[in-house]
Structures are given as structure tokens and as C-alpha cells.
Design a protein around this motif. Sequence first.
Motif, PDB file in Angstrom:
ATOM      1  N   HIS A 272       0.829  -1.187   0.000  1.00  0.00           N
ATOM      2  CA  HIS A 272       0.000   0.000   0.000  1.00  0.00           C
ATOM      3  C   HIS A 272       0.871   1.247   0.000  1.00  0.00           C
ATOM      4  O   HIS A 272       1.956   1.254   0.549  1.00  0.00           O
ATOM      5  CB  HIS A 272      -0.892   0.037   1.241  1.00  0.00           C
ATOM      6  CG  HIS A 272      -1.785  -1.149   1.359  1.00  0.00           C
ATOM      7  ND1 HIS A 272      -2.870  -1.322   0.552  1.00  0.00           N
ATOM      8  CD2 HIS A 272      -1.742  -2.225   2.165  1.00  0.00           C
ATOM      9  CE1 HIS A 272      -3.469  -2.446   0.872  1.00  0.00           C
ATOM     10  NE2 HIS A 272      -2.803  -3.017   1.853  1.00  0.00           N
TER      11      HIS A 272
ATOM     12  N   PHE B   4       1.071   5.266   1.249  1.00  0.00           N
ATOM     13  CA  PHE B   4       0.440   6.025   2.309  1.00  0.00           C
ATOM     14  C   PHE B   4       0.882   7.471   2.300  1.00  0.00           C
ATOM     15  O   PHE B   4       1.892   7.833   1.763  1.00  0.00           O
ATOM     16  CB  PHE B   4       0.651   5.384   3.672  1.00  0.00           C
ATOM     17  CG  PHE B   4       2.080   5.237   4.103  1.00  0.00           C
ATOM     18  CD1 PHE B   4       2.783   4.090   3.792  1.00  0.00           C
ATOM     19  CD2 PHE B   4       2.685   6.219   4.834  1.00  0.00           C
ATOM     20  CE1 PHE B   4       4.087   3.944   4.211  1.00  0.00           C
ATOM     21  CE2 PHE B   4       3.988   6.080   5.255  1.00  0.00           C
ATOM     22  CZ  PHE B   4       4.693   4.936   4.929  1.00  0.00           C
ATOM     23  N   SER B   5       0.049   8.315   2.894  1.00  0.00           N
ATOM     24  CA  SER B   5       0.323   9.734   2.973  1.00  0.00           C
ATOM     25  C   SER B   5       0.945  10.045   4.328  1.00  0.00           C
ATOM     26  O   SER B   5       1.367   9.167   5.045  1.00  0.00           O
ATOM     27  CB  SER B   5      -0.989  10.495   2.781  1.00  0.00           C
ATOM     28  OG  SER B   5      -1.855  10.207   3.855  1.00  0.00           O
ATOM     29  N   THR B   6       0.939  11.301   4.703  1.00  0.00           N
ATOM     30  CA  THR B   6       1.607  11.684   5.930  1.00  0.00           C
ATOM     31  C   THR B   6       0.745  11.523   7.169  1.00  0.00           C
ATOM     32  O   THR B   6       1.271  11.302   8.240  1.00  0.00           O
ATOM     33  CB  THR B   6       2.088  13.140   5.832  1.00  0.00           C
ATOM     34  OG1 THR B   6       0.995  13.963   5.429  1.00  0.00           O
ATOM     35  CG2 THR B   6       3.208  13.265   4.840  1.00  0.00           C
ATOM     36  N   LEU B   7      -0.561  11.651   7.078  1.00  0.00           N
ATOM     37  CA  LEU B   7      -1.411  11.521   8.259  1.00  0.00           C
ATOM     38  C   LEU B   7      -1.770  10.062   8.508  1.00  0.00           C
ATOM     39  O   LEU B   7      -2.185   9.368   7.590  1.00  0.00           O
ATOM     40  CB  LEU B   7      -2.692  12.339   8.099  1.00  0.00           C
ATOM     41  CG  LEU B   7      -2.518  13.847   8.068  1.00  0.00           C
ATOM     42  CD1 LEU B   7      -3.853  14.520   7.812  1.00  0.00           C
ATOM     43  CD2 LEU B   7      -1.925  14.345   9.359  1.00  0.00           C
TER      44      LEU B   7
ATOM     45  N   GLU C  75      -4.363   8.816   9.875  1.00  0.00           N
ATOM     46  CA  GLU C  75      -5.776   8.565   9.595  1.00  0.00           C
ATOM     47  C   GLU C  75      -6.031   8.374   8.105  1.00  0.00           C
ATOM     48  O   GLU C  75      -7.077   7.878   7.709  1.00  0.00           O
ATOM     49  CB  GLU C  75      -6.651   9.709  10.112  1.00  0.00           C
ATOM     50  CG  GLU C  75      -6.623   9.877  11.611  1.00  0.00           C
ATOM     51  CD  GLU C  75      -5.402  10.658  12.105  1.00  0.00           C
ATOM     52  OE1 GLU C  75      -4.810  11.419  11.319  1.00  0.00           O
ATOM     53  OE2 GLU C  75      -5.035  10.469  13.270  1.00  0.00           O
ATOM     54  N   GLN C  76      -5.102   8.811   7.276  1.00  0.00           N
ATOM     55  CA  GLN C  76      -5.265   8.701   5.829  1.00  0.00           C
ATOM     56  C   GLN C  76      -4.574   7.461   5.258  1.00  0.00           C
ATOM     57  O   GLN C  76      -4.626   7.237   4.049  1.00  0.00           O
ATOM     58  CB  GLN C  76      -4.739   9.957   5.137  1.00  0.00           C
ATOM     59  CG  GLN C  76      -5.546  11.185   5.463  1.00  0.00           C
ATOM     60  CD  GLN C  76      -4.936  12.445   4.886  1.00  0.00           C
ATOM     61  OE1 GLN C  76      -3.769  12.467   4.505  1.00  0.00           O
ATOM     62  NE2 GLN C  76      -5.720  13.493   4.829  1.00  0.00           N
ATOM     63  N   LEU C  77      -3.941   6.686   6.102  1.00  0.00           N
ATOM     64  CA  LEU C  77      -3.354   5.435   5.629  1.00  0.00           C
ATOM     65  C   LEU C  77      -4.486   4.530   5.152  1.00  0.00           C
ATOM     66  O   LEU C  77      -5.560   4.511   5.758  1.00  0.00           O
ATOM     67  CB  LEU C  77      -2.591   4.736   6.750  1.00  0.00           C
ATOM     68  CG  LEU C  77      -1.308   5.390   7.234  1.00  0.00           C
ATOM     69  CD1 LEU C  77      -0.815   4.711   8.489  1.00  0.00           C
ATOM     70  CD2 LEU C  77      -0.251   5.364   6.163  1.00  0.00           C
ATOM     71  N   PRO C  78      -4.283   3.782   4.088  1.00  0.00           N
ATOM     72  CA  PRO C  78      -5.353   2.893   3.620  1.00  0.00           C
ATOM     73  C   PRO C  78      -5.549   1.712   4.567  1.00  0.00           C
ATOM     74  O   PRO C  78      -4.624   1.298   5.267  1.00  0.00           O
ATOM     75  CB  PRO C  78      -4.847   2.413   2.258  1.00  0.00           C
ATOM     76  CG  PRO C  78      -3.365   2.529   2.351  1.00  0.00           C
ATOM     77  CD  PRO C  78      -3.087   3.704   3.249  1.00  0.00           C
TER      78      PRO C  78
ATOM     79  N   GLN D 135     -14.050  -1.171   6.402  1.00  0.00           N
ATOM     80  CA  GLN D 135     -14.548  -0.161   5.464  1.00  0.00           C
ATOM     81  C   GLN D 135     -15.883   0.406   5.940  1.00  0.00           C
ATOM     82  O   GLN D 135     -16.107   1.613   5.883  1.00  0.00           O
ATOM     83  CB  GLN D 135     -14.737  -0.761   4.072  1.00  0.00           C
ATOM     84  CG  GLN D 135     -13.464  -0.982   3.311  1.00  0.00           C
ATOM     85  CD  GLN D 135     -13.759  -1.536   1.933  1.00  0.00           C
ATOM     86  OE1 GLN D 135     -14.458  -2.541   1.793  1.00  0.00           O
ATOM     87  NE2 GLN D 135     -13.247  -0.866   0.928  1.00  0.00           N
TER      88      GLN D 135
ATOM     89  N   ASP E  10     -15.302   2.572   9.002  1.00  0.00           N
ATOM     90  CA  ASP E  10     -14.676   3.823   8.604  1.00  0.00           C
ATOM     91  C   ASP E  10     -15.699   4.793   8.014  1.00  0.00           C
ATOM     92  O   ASP E  10     -15.651   5.993   8.277  1.00  0.00           O
ATOM     93  CB  ASP E  10     -13.556   3.547   7.593  1.00  0.00           C
ATOM     94  CG  ASP E  10     -12.671   4.749   7.337  1.00  0.00           C
ATOM     95  OD1 ASP E  10     -12.444   5.540   8.284  1.00  0.00           O
ATOM     96  OD2 ASP E  10     -12.194   4.911   6.195  1.00  0.00           O
TER      97      ASP E  10
ATOM     98  N   ARG F 287      -4.370   0.157  10.173  1.00  0.00           N
ATOM     99  CA  ARG F 287      -3.649   1.081   9.287  1.00  0.00           C
ATOM    100  C   ARG F 287      -2.153   1.150   9.589  1.00  0.00           C
ATOM    101  O   ARG F 287      -1.349   1.321   8.681  1.00  0.00           O
ATOM    102  CB  ARG F 287      -4.272   2.464   9.387  1.00  0.00           C
ATOM    103  CG  ARG F 287      -5.604   2.539   8.696  1.00  0.00           C
ATOM    104  CD  ARG F 287      -6.218   3.903   8.814  1.00  0.00           C
ATOM    105  NE  ARG F 287      -7.336   4.011   7.893  1.00  0.00           N
ATOM    106  CZ  ARG F 287      -8.433   4.673   8.148  1.00  0.00           C
ATOM    107  NH1 ARG F 287      -8.582   5.326   9.283  1.00  0.00           N
ATOM    108  NH2 ARG F 287      -9.396   4.717   7.256  1.00  0.00           N
TER     109      ARG F 287
END
Length: 158
Positions: free
Chosen positions: A3, A5-8, A10-13, A42, A45, A97
Motif C-alpha cells: 500500500h 500512504f500519505s503523511t497523516l 488517519e489517511q493510511l489505507p 470499510q 470507517d 492502518r
Amino acid sequence: MAHQFSTLPEQLPIPYDAKPHTSWPPLMLDMAAHIGAYATLQIVDALAGQYVYVPLDPSRSPFAEIVGTEKAVVLAHVYGRERLPIPSGRNALMRARRAGVIALVRAHKMTVSEAAARLRMPVRHLSTLINKTDEGTDAEPALLLERPRDARQLDMFE
């Protein structure tokens, strides 16, 4: 499957290989037994903290848009005509996550301090998770993106 992922955190898939944990609320464990942990996470979330009516007709189900028609049919069969209190599942989502990042540390592809910075948690806490729990042992390591770059800084090394 790896996967990005971004920096936050909570935004990890939510990883596809997520597994139910004993700390999950009973409704989440029951749903995971019928439709799998990934689909359950899902739903949690998307609908956390709400009471959701499950109609017998899966085409009118709020779950169809989230997890697809096949799993909405299963949920309609199991929970039809019930009003489900969807748990917040905050801890379950966060545990799922961060599993890929912890797996990277366990595979020696990322340092503890770098992972702690990406997950925005204290190094001491992440070190405890790695050394004293089994978290991330059965997860697939996450695919790393390059570190976010501050556009205000000059590129020193090409």
C-alpha cells in the motif's frame, strides 16, 4: 499487496490483509465472520457512530456502496430489518492502518524513529508496540512513498 500512504496516520489505507482482533467490539467480530475484516473496517470507517437500518432489499442497503452488492446481500440476510449501532472502531482502524508500517520496521526497511514520525506517535510507544506485542507480524509491509518535501526548501542534492 503493498500500500501507499500519505503523511497523516488517519489517511493510511485499510490493508486488504487486515485481520480481526480480539479487542474488536462483538458486532465488528460478527460482521467480520460473515464479510471479512477488510469489508468490516470499510463499513466502520464510513459509518462510525451511526445507527444504520439494514433493509431486506440489498439494492437499498447503505452497505452496497461501501462494500459492494455481494456483501450487502450477505449483510441483508444476516441483519435484515435490524438497526445496527456501528461502533466507532477508532482503535481497530488505527491498528489495521499502522500494521504495514510496523511490518516495515520489523523487516528492517525503516527505522523506529522514522516510522514514529510517519505515524505521528512517540518513539517510545512505537518501540513498545514492536518489542512487546505481535502487532504487524502478519501484515504485509507498506509501500513507501518519498518523504513529503517542503516546497519552500531548495534542493541541495540532485
